[in-house]
Motif scaffolding. Structure first.
Motif, PDB file in Angstrom:
ATOM      1  N   TYR A  31      -8.887  -5.022  -0.267  1.00  0.00           N
ATOM      2  CA  TYR A  31      -7.811  -4.060  -0.522  1.00  0.00           C
ATOM      3  C   TYR A  31      -8.435  -2.728  -0.914  1.00  0.00           C
ATOM      4  CZ  TYR A  31      -4.012  -1.521  -2.560  1.00  0.00           C
ATOM      5  OH  TYR A  31      -3.103  -0.543  -2.829  1.00  0.00           O
ATOM      6  N   PRO A  32      -8.128  -1.643  -0.237  1.00  0.00           N
ATOM      7  CA  PRO A  32      -7.282  -1.590   0.955  1.00  0.00           C
ATOM      8  C   PRO A  32      -7.957  -2.303   2.116  1.00  0.00           C
ATOM      9  CG  PRO A  32      -8.357   0.526   0.601  1.00  0.00           C
ATOM     10  CD  PRO A  32      -8.699  -0.335  -0.579  1.00  0.00           C
ATOM     11  N   SER A  33      -7.225  -2.551   3.175  1.00  0.00           N
ATOM     12  CA  SER A  33      -7.751  -3.308   4.302  1.00  0.00           C
ATOM     13  C   SER A  33      -8.635  -2.434   5.191  1.00  0.00           C
ATOM     14  CB  SER A  33      -6.604  -3.871   5.136  1.00  0.00           C
ATOM     15  OG  SER A  33      -7.126  -4.534   6.265  1.00  0.00           O
ATOM     16  N   GLY A 122     -10.118  -2.263  -4.117  1.00  0.00           N
ATOM     17  CA  GLY A 122      -9.294  -1.109  -4.474  1.00  0.00           C
ATOM     18  C   GLY A 122     -10.030   0.210  -4.306  1.00  0.00           C
TER      19      GLY A 122
END
Length: 177
Positions: A31-33, A122
């Motif tokens: 995350y994020p992808s 993140g």
């Protein structure tokens, strides 16, 4: 033979694609992808995939929080001394952090600093950073250094020759094979 990873892997590289999406990595999605089924951005997913890439086989490392990696019973030796391909582990009392040793630098025959490759849940899909012995291998505020998980890495070269090749690679962007 060990080749330092100093650039981001492709988002289609199976070492960083979750097994549920046809890849080799059992860790959670990042995350994020970074892409379909990708385990980046996530330090655990990155370190697991990098260990798989280095060893050429499933490393059977912990797939849980990074804070659990150093105490996990995976059969690999632990050390307070870094080595190429080793996994550096930190604990913050919660999720922790792991990164992979890509380069080691010596002064007077002692490793004084290392380049690590990592991913940050993140945050960054991939980045490199320098950690130093003089700071106790400090990486992030609030994270206590636990030690290094030593993977059975073969360089087929002595450290001095490998360091010279790494310097040449950085200067000339040559791939070590």
């Amino acid at each position: 033979m060990f080749t330092p990873r100093l650039s981001q892997p492709a988002n289609t590289d199976n070492y960083w694609i979750n097994t549920g999406y046809g890849g080799l990595n059992p860790c959670i999605l990042g995350y994020p992808s970074y892409g379909y089924g990708n385990c980046l951005a996530n330090c655990v997913g990155y370190a697991y995939g990098r260990a798989y890439e280095i060893l050429g086989t499933d490393p059977h490392l912990c797939i849980n929080q990074a804070s659990a990696w150093y105490t996990y019973n995976d059969g690999y030796p632990r050390s307070s001394e870094p080595q190429l391909g080793a996994i550096a582990c930190w604990d913050d009392g919660a999720s922790g952090h792991v990164a992979v040793i890509e380069e080691v630098f010596y002064t007077g025959g002692i490793i004084t600093s290392c380049t690590v490759s990592e991913s940050v849940y993140g945050g960054a899909f991939f980045q490199t950073a320098t950690i130093n012995r003089s700071s106790g291998w400090y990486r992030f505020t609030g994270y206590a250094f636990q030690g290094f998980i030593i993977l059975p890495v073969s360089t087929d070269l002595d450290e001095e020759t490998l360091l010279a090749l790494i310097k040449q690679k950085r200067k000339n962007k040559v791939i070590i094979q």
